[in-house]
Motif scaffolding. Structure first.
Motif, PDB file in Angstrom:
ATOM      1  N   SER A  42       0.789  -1.509  -0.231  1.00 55.61           N
ATOM      2  CA  SER A  42      -0.368   0.386  -0.279  1.00 55.61           C
ATOM      3  C   SER A  42       0.852   1.306  -0.296  1.00 55.61           C
ATOM      4  O   SER A  42       0.384   2.343  -1.192  1.00 55.61           O
ATOM      5  N   HIS A  43       1.596   1.247   0.617  1.00 52.38           N
ATOM      6  CA  HIS A  43       3.356   2.193   0.526  1.00 52.38           C
ATOM      7  C   HIS A  43       4.009   2.054   0.086  1.00 52.38           C
ATOM      8  O   HIS A  43       4.774   1.030  -0.137  1.00 52.38           O
ATOM      9  N   PRO A  44       4.839   2.974  -0.791  1.00 53.22           N
ATOM     10  CA  PRO A  44       6.123   2.266  -1.749  1.00 53.22           C
ATOM     11  C   PRO A  44       7.061   1.858  -1.118  1.00 53.22           C
ATOM     12  O   PRO A  44       7.350   3.145  -0.170  1.00 53.22           O
ATOM     13  N   ASP A  45       7.589   1.663  -1.669  1.00 55.56           N
ATOM     14  CA  ASP A  45       8.953   0.851  -1.425  1.00 55.56           C
ATOM     15  C   ASP A  45      10.302   0.404  -2.409  1.00 55.56           C
ATOM     16  O   ASP A  45       9.714  -0.578  -3.167  1.00 55.56           O
ATOM     17  N   ARG A  46      11.099   1.423  -2.334  1.00 54.35           N
ATOM     18  CA  ARG A  46      11.624   1.294  -3.590  1.00 54.35           C
ATOM     19  C   ARG A  46      12.928   0.228  -3.211  1.00 54.35           C
ATOM     20  O   ARG A  46      13.490  -0.301  -4.235  1.00 54.35           O
TER      21      ARG A  46
END
Ligand SMILES: Cc1ncc(C[n+]2csc(CCOP(=O)(O)OP(=O)(O)O)c2C)c(N)n1
Lengths: 286, 321
Positions: free
Chosen positions: A103-107
């Protein structure tokens, strides 16, 4: 902007919005409002301004993007899939156990995602660091920082802005999504944001305010920012939370929407059908 | 005194709404009780307090560090603040304020840090908090509770409001399985023996207490007799109880939805090293892992925090030389 180019951007916007809706409906819930309000912005960035190579996401010459309002990850994923960073099938894995699209961006997980975010405010400082490093390394690159208007409640944003302005990091284009709502309602009811443009100006930023659903205006604002060479720059986007789909714009609590009731599902399917039709028709003209 | 429910598969009221209801009741009786939120009122249910008790509600916006400082300041003039945010933002974002403006300055902040450990579920790794117990344990005189059900969480909220200092309550927002009957009462700093047994001692906290009871039943079927303690107050820890109950046991299992580094596991180990009796120990919890996104079921399996994992680890431990 040439008509043809504008058509292309509008088509990309429609495709992004379409895929955001498909993802969230498939998943059953998600951060809809803040994803939809940056669709046109992402379309202009990835369709025109950003330097990137979708086949080489870590290209050393690329411009970088930090979406500090990390809950808008779905909009980023839909954009990245549309411009070729990964297959669209992957979009349907949003939030599943083991997915590369959390759900939240992860590099560390998603091709094209330059920075991990989700704890509001933190992306601002990292973008400042990226911009400073680019300058010190004499690299002619940009970092685009996307911040929520609710997110601006966090003191860290203002620490970062002070830093960006102090170092005249004009290669960090700060874009504020002023959709006038946050999680618990209208920003003005939660905690008065006052005049965001004036605040940015007081912090030393050259600031432009434009309509956030207008690809041409966004593009012009970015061009204008790139002309500024002696100060920090920011763009305040006047947007609507849930932008582009009337039903969801009007839904009182549209921050995180559940597709567990027929009304929401019907509205989403209707929007999907409309967008599909638009895409089909535009394809004939582009 | 406490009593166990007959049907442990029964789901209680939502944990967040139980906190809200308890605060509303407290507010009816005491106008100095105030609730503070950081734009998660929809998530916590604190928005209901904003409607029911507007004079006792403070919206802080998305500014958790500021909220902790504001709570500390209000407590200096006699208010009894209860703040909510997600657990990561309590300990990772605002700990300096909790520490200095709160603890060190001898002010009062009651904190509900919601969705700890795997319960962050679909919010994913950025929102997952395994380290909160470890961090809060280092705060002198702080009280730390991991509540296991709705009855317990309601009791804890009421109890916190009677006290001065830093009190940290970690719990799911959603409804969880019931452990206790509605008339159960507790004591801060006292663990509850939920089930007696001779071979193994399981010390659990939070909603995993239900899984610990499941595991105890599963082990019982294999002929292993298990005692289960609900150690809902992790600080101050009920050292006496551990020292007494470990007597005669072959092994101790700690079981928590948190990092064992500095968590319940470490806290129990600190007591066990000072016990005359040598006993095998297994700390079940998280080690060197960040969180990730997924359903609660998926995450519990992935992090090896199910009743079946407890059974497996117990048998391994008993067979260990
Ligand atoms: C530090 C922190 N506090 C709280 C949250 C929970 N949260 C997620 S989104 C959100 C509201 C964000 O509002 P805004 O920045 O305006 O985003 P948008 O309206 O564009 O979705 C909140 C409070 C968070 N992710 N991080």
């Amino acid at each position: 902007m040439e008509k043809h180019e504008l058509m292309k951007l509008k088509l990309l916007s429609a495709n992004i919005r379409l895929d955001v809706m498909k993802m969230l409906v498939h998943c059953g819930y998600g951060h809809l409002g803040g994803s939809l309000s940056i669709v046109e912005l992402l379309s202009v960035l990835y369709g025109k301004h950003l330097r990137y190579d979708a086949t080489n996401p870590n290209d050393d010459n690329r411009d970088m993007v930090v979406i500090s309002k990390g809950h808008s990850g779905p909009a980023w994923y839909a954009t990245l899939a549309n411009v070729g960073f990964f297959d669209k099938e992957m979009l349907m894995t949003l939030n599943e156990g083991g997915t590369n699209l959390p759900s939240h961006p992860d590099r560390t997980k998603t091709p094209g995602v330059d920075m991990t975010t989700g704890s509001l405010g933190q992306g601002t400082s990292v973008a400042a660091g990226i911009a400073l490093a680019m300058k010190r390394l004499n690299q002619n690159r940009y970092v685009y920082l996307i911040v929520g208007d609710g997110e601006l409640n966090e003191g860290q944003c203002w620490e970062a802005f002070q830093f960006i302005a102090n170092y005249k990091l004009n290669n960090c284009i700060v874009i504020i999504d002023e959709n006038k709502r946050q999680l618990d309602g209208y920003t003005i009811d939660v905690i008065n944001p006052f005049d965001i443009k004036k605040k940015m100006e007081a912090f030393g930023f050259y600031t432009i305010k434009v309509k956030g659903d207008d690809e041409e205006a966004i593009s012009k604002a970015i061009d204008e920012c790139k002309q500024v060479n002696n100060s920090a720059v920011s763009i305040v986007l006047d947007t609507i939370k849930g932008q582009g789909i009337t039903y969801f714009e009007n839904l009182i609590d549209n921050h995180s929407v559940k597709f567990n009731n027929q009304e929401n599902i019907d509205a989403a399917n209707e929007a999907i059908a409309k967008l599909e039709k638009f895409v089909k028709e535009s394809l004939k003209n582009v | 005194m406490y009593k166990l429910v007959d049907d442990r598969n029964k789901i209680g009221a939502a944990m967040n709404l139980t906190v809200v209801k308890t605060l509303q009741q407290a507010m009816n009786e005491d106008e100095m009780v105030v609730a503070l939120e950081a734009d998660l009122g929809g998530a916590s249910g604190f928005s209901k307090i904003k409607s029911s008790h507007p004079q006792q509600f403070v919206e802080c916006g998305i500014a958790e560090a500021n909220m902790m400082g504001v709570a500390a300041g209000m407590s200096m003039l006699g208010y009894k603040p209860f703040v909510h945010t997600f657990s990561p933002f309590v300990v990772r974002r605002a700990f300096d304020q909790v520490y200095l403006s709160g603890g060190y300055a001898k002010n009062t902040i009651n904190i509900y840090g919601s969705d700890p450990g795997y319960t962050s579920a679909h919010n994913g790794g950025t929102h997952t908090t395994f380290e909160d117990i470890a961090i809060m344990r280092t705060l002198p005189d702080a009280v730390i509770v991991d509540a296991c059900d709705d009855v317990q969480i309601a009791w804890v909220v009421k109890e916190f409001l009677k006290l001065k200092g830093i009190h940290y309550l970690r719990a799911n927002r959603k409804a969880v399985r019931k452990v206790y009957t509605d008339d159960s009462r507790f004591k801060l700093g006292k663990g509850n023996v939920l089930k007696t047994g001779n071979d193994i001692l399981i010390i659990a906290a939070g909603e995993l207490v239900s899984d610990a009871l499941d595991a105890a039943e599963m082990l019982q079927e294999k002929g292993i007799s298990v005692e289960v303690i609900d150690m809902f107050t992790i600080k101050p820890l009920d050292e006496e109880l551990i020292k007494n109950e470990v007597k005669g046991k072959k092994a101790v299992i700690t079981f928590e939805n948190a990092s064992v580094y500095g968590g319940l596991g470490s806290a129990v180990n600190d007591v066990l090293v000072n016990c005359p009796q040598r006993v095998k120990v297994k700390n079940i919890g998280i080690r060197d892992l960040y969180g990730q996104v997924g359903s609660v079921d998926y995450l519990k399996k992935t992090f090896h925090l199910t009743a079946a994992d407890v059974v497996e680890e117990t048998i391994k431990l008993l067979n260990r030389e």
